[in-house]
Enzyme design. Sequence first.
Site, PDB file in Angstrom:
ATOM      1  N   HIS A  57      -6.191  -5.756  -2.489  1.00 57.11           N
ATOM      2  CA  HIS A  57      -7.036  -5.949  -1.313  1.00 57.11           C
ATOM      3  C   HIS A  57      -7.312  -7.425  -1.017  1.00 57.11           C
ATOM      4  O   HIS A  57      -8.164  -7.743  -0.205  1.00 57.11           O
ATOM      5  CB  HIS A  57      -8.348  -5.170  -1.476  1.00 57.11           C
ATOM      6  CG  HIS A  57      -8.160  -3.685  -1.394  1.00 57.11           C
ATOM      7  ND1 HIS A  57      -9.167  -2.776  -1.577  1.00 57.11           N
ATOM      8  CD2 HIS A  57      -7.050  -2.945  -1.145  1.00 57.11           C
ATOM      9  CE1 HIS A  57      -8.685  -1.539  -1.451  1.00 57.11           C
ATOM     10  NE2 HIS A  57      -7.403  -1.608  -1.201  1.00 57.11           N
ATOM     11  N   ASN A  66      -3.451   8.582   4.490  1.00 53.41           N
ATOM     12  CA  ASN A  66      -2.286   7.954   5.120  1.00 53.41           C
ATOM     13  C   ASN A  66      -2.311   8.000   6.644  1.00 53.41           C
ATOM     14  O   ASN A  66      -1.865   7.056   7.302  1.00 53.41           O
ATOM     15  CB  ASN A  66      -0.991   8.632   4.631  1.00 53.41           C
ATOM     16  CG  ASN A  66      -0.765   8.425   3.140  1.00 53.41           C
ATOM     17  OD1 ASN A  66      -1.185   7.406   2.588  1.00 53.41           O
ATOM     18  ND2 ASN A  66      -0.128   9.385   2.499  1.00 53.41           N
ATOM     19  N   ARG A 121       0.827  -1.213   0.000  1.00 49.05           N
ATOM     20  CA  ARG A 121       0.000   0.000   0.000  1.00 49.05           C
ATOM     21  C   ARG A 121       0.862   1.265   0.000  1.00 49.05           C
ATOM     22  O   ARG A 121       0.529   2.246  -0.674  1.00 49.05           O
ATOM     23  CB  ARG A 121      -0.939  -0.015   1.209  1.00 49.05           C
ATOM     24  CG  ARG A 121      -1.892   1.175   1.237  1.00 49.05           C
ATOM     25  CD  ARG A 121      -3.023   0.946   2.235  1.00 49.05           C
ATOM     26  NE  ARG A 121      -3.993   2.026   2.162  1.00 49.05           N
ATOM     27  CZ  ARG A 121      -4.183   2.908   3.151  1.00 49.05           C
ATOM     28  NH1 ARG A 121      -3.473   2.835   4.268  1.00 49.05           N
ATOM     29  NH2 ARG A 121      -5.095   3.853   3.027  1.00 49.05           N
ATOM     30  N   HIS A 145       0.540   4.311  -2.662  1.00 44.68           N
ATOM     31  CA  HIS A 145       0.321   5.704  -2.258  1.00 44.68           C
ATOM     32  C   HIS A 145       1.500   6.600  -2.619  1.00 44.68           C
ATOM     33  O   HIS A 145       1.341   7.811  -2.762  1.00 44.68           O
ATOM     34  CB  HIS A 145       0.026   5.780  -0.760  1.00 44.68           C
ATOM     35  CG  HIS A 145      -1.363   5.331  -0.413  1.00 44.68           C
ATOM     36  ND1 HIS A 145      -1.981   5.644   0.775  1.00 44.68           N
ATOM     37  CD2 HIS A 145      -2.274   4.604  -1.125  1.00 44.68           C
ATOM     38  CE1 HIS A 145      -3.207   5.120   0.791  1.00 44.68           C
ATOM     39  NE2 HIS A 145      -3.394   4.471  -0.345  1.00 44.68           N
TER      40      HIS A 145
HETATM   41  C1  HEM Z   1      -8.887   1.418  -6.256  1.00 40.18           C
HETATM   42  C2  HEM Z   1      -8.806   2.329  -5.325  1.00 40.18           C
HETATM   43  C3  HEM Z   1      -8.414   2.028  -3.909  1.00 40.18           C
HETATM   44  C4  HEM Z   1      -9.042   2.486  -2.801  1.00 40.18           C
HETATM   45  C5  HEM Z   1     -10.263   3.399  -2.751  1.00 40.18           C
HETATM   46  C6  HEM Z   1      -8.351   1.940  -1.666  1.00 40.18           C
HETATM   47  C7  HEM Z   1      -8.689   2.184  -0.343  1.00 40.18           C
HETATM   48  C8  HEM Z   1      -8.129   1.548   0.738  1.00 40.18           C
HETATM   49  C9  HEM Z   1      -8.522   1.766   2.101  1.00 40.18           C
HETATM   50  C10 HEM Z   1      -9.597   2.745   2.567  1.00 40.18           C
HETATM   51  C11 HEM Z   1      -7.787   0.934   2.880  1.00 40.18           C
HETATM   52  C12 HEM Z   1      -7.842   0.837   4.410  1.00 40.18           C
HETATM   53  C13 HEM Z   1      -7.153   2.059   4.996  1.00 40.18           C
HETATM   54  C14 HEM Z   1      -7.536   2.361   6.411  1.00 40.18           C
HETATM   55  O1  HEM Z   1      -7.688   1.429   7.209  1.00 40.18           O
HETATM   56  O2  HEM Z   1      -7.681   3.543   6.711  1.00 40.18           O
HETATM   57  C15 HEM Z   1      -6.906   0.205   2.023  1.00 40.18           C
HETATM   58  C16 HEM Z   1      -6.001  -0.743   2.429  1.00 40.18           C
HETATM   59  C17 HEM Z   1      -5.132  -1.389   1.592  1.00 40.18           C
HETATM   60  N1  HEM Z   1      -4.950  -1.125   0.254  1.00 40.18           N
HETATM   61 FE1  HEM Z   1      -6.150  -0.020  -0.927  1.00 40.18          FE
HETATM   62  N2  HEM Z   1      -7.328   1.160  -2.095  1.00 40.18           N
HETATM   63  C18 HEM Z   1      -7.305   1.187  -3.467  1.00 40.18           C
HETATM   64  C19 HEM Z   1      -6.399   0.567  -4.298  1.00 40.18           C
HETATM   65  C20 HEM Z   1      -5.319  -0.164  -3.850  1.00 40.18           C
HETATM   66  C21 HEM Z   1      -4.242  -0.638  -4.687  1.00 40.18           C
HETATM   67  C22 HEM Z   1      -4.096  -0.325  -6.168  1.00 40.18           C
HETATM   68  C23 HEM Z   1      -3.411  -1.349  -3.875  1.00 40.18           C
HETATM   69  C24 HEM Z   1      -2.121  -2.062  -4.237  1.00 40.18           C
HETATM   70  C25 HEM Z   1      -1.815  -2.516  -5.423  1.00 40.18           C
HETATM   71  C26 HEM Z   1      -3.963  -1.339  -2.563  1.00 40.18           C
HETATM   72  C27 HEM Z   1      -3.447  -1.994  -1.482  1.00 40.18           C
HETATM   73  C28 HEM Z   1      -3.965  -1.961  -0.208  1.00 40.18           C
HETATM   74  C29 HEM Z   1      -3.524  -2.826   0.859  1.00 40.18           C
HETATM   75  C30 HEM Z   1      -2.491  -3.927   0.727  1.00 40.18           C
HETATM   76  C31 HEM Z   1      -4.234  -2.458   2.004  1.00 40.18           C
HETATM   77  C32 HEM Z   1      -4.088  -3.054   3.415  1.00 40.18           C
HETATM   78  C33 HEM Z   1      -2.927  -2.363   4.097  1.00 40.18           C
HETATM   79  C34 HEM Z   1      -2.622  -2.870   5.499  1.00 40.18           C
HETATM   80  O3  HEM Z   1      -3.209  -3.832   5.976  1.00 40.18           O
HETATM   81  O4  HEM Z   1      -1.738  -2.244   6.130  1.00 40.18           O
HETATM   82  N3  HEM Z   1      -5.105  -0.587  -2.569  1.00 40.18           N
HETATM   83  N4  HEM Z   1      -7.128   0.601   0.717  1.00 40.18           N
END
Ligand code: HEM
Length: 320
Positions: A195, A96, A64, A68
């Site tokens: 995700h 973030n 992530r 970002h």
């Molecule tokens: C398509 C649009 C996307 C949106 C709207 C989005 C949104 C989010 C949100 C809201 C979270 C949780 C954050 C929190 O707890 O505050 C999250 C977690 C995460 N996102 Fe996304 N995301 C997107 C695309 C992506 C992409 C492209 C990747 C990687 C290729 C990604 C990888 C991750 C990962 C791995 C987590 C978990 C992180 C952790 O457990 O520390 N996301 N995302």
Amino acid sequence: MASIMSTVTLSSILLIVLLSSSAANAQLSANFYANSCPNLQTIVRNGMIQAVNRERRIGASILRLFFHDCFVNGCDASILLDDTATFTGEKNAAPNRNSARGYEVIDTIKSNVEAACNATVSCADILALAARSGVVLIGGPSWQVLLGRRDARTASQSAANSQIPSPFANLPALISSFAAKGLNARDLTALSGGHTIGFARCTTFRSRIYNDTNIDTNFAATRRANCPASGGDNNLAPLDTLTPGRFGNNYYRDLVAQRGLLHSDQELFNGGSTDALVRTYSNNPTTFSADFAAAMVRMGNISPLTGTGGEIRRNCRVLN
Ligand code: HEM
Ligand SMILES: *[C@@H]1O[C@H](CO)[C@@H](O)[C@H](O)[C@H]1NC(C)=O
Ligand SMILES: *[C@@H]1O[C@H](CO)[C@@H](O)[C@H](O)[C@H]1NC(C)=O
């Protein structure tokens, strides 16, 4: 006259070559540090092995961080800069703050890299390599990481707030935020498979589990148990209900079953143009893995600083 003509012809050929190489991001290359830091990939992989052994979620968190970083003025390690009294960076931007994590892992890897190859490898490239290792270590596909990025001398909190997509976004908004980075709807659908691992805080999915109608009712009830209508903002739930610690295609099976955790997740399977691809990925892990890997390379190519641009930061948190 003839020699002027041939000079003009030659320089336009040169220009065409330069233009086409920059369009293909030929300035990044897989062997960029082959001579200057031959053990780089091993050092990064070892750092990630240790980190994942300590905490499996870290593979997700580093992936992530890379996303970002790349979506805010390109993959230039801008996200890694700490705020100071006179400098406001991206760490405290809304997408973030309280959720981006894994910075210490990059610090540890960076000091090991510095010990082996002083002032040579950018933080941006370390993050790109660490994201790949993290995915591989938890069962995901591998890809060739192109290298040669340099580190930004600046960061932008406002760009982080406006250019990282929101979990409340609808499909057209998601498609256009990826298009703004040169990524198409197929890239969006494949990269959202990130995700398949990791967790989200209640505050990012509360409105979905209380108000959305395109949600499995049992799933919504289960998630509400640990995400009250008010309070518990930081309570975590897995983004992938089936296998949150293993990289795979179950995220898409969740979407087909209306068990997407974020409103934005379910937008990818809600009667729109990406439904068919979600269904394909849900049935075909090999297609998903291949598309995810290819899309990671394209995401890693977003506006890199190269040549004499930026700098090679000594400490990823501060400018040299
Ligand atoms: C398509 C649009 C996307 C949106 C709207 C989005 C949104 C989010 C949100 C809201 C979270 C949780 C954050 C929190 O707890 O505050 C999250 C977690 C995460 N996102 Fe996304 N995301 C997107 C695309 C992506 C992409 C492209 C990747 C990687 C290729 C990604 C990888 C991750 C990962 C791995 C987590 C978990 C992180 C952790 O457990 O520390 N996301 N995302
Ligand atoms: C690393 O390089 C910097 C600048 O090139 C130099 O000032 C520093 O002493 C070097 N550190 C080590 C441990 O070699
Ligand atoms: C659900 O929608 C209602 C009406 O728009 C709103 O008042 C309420 O705050 C929403 N609840 C959540 C948890 O978002």
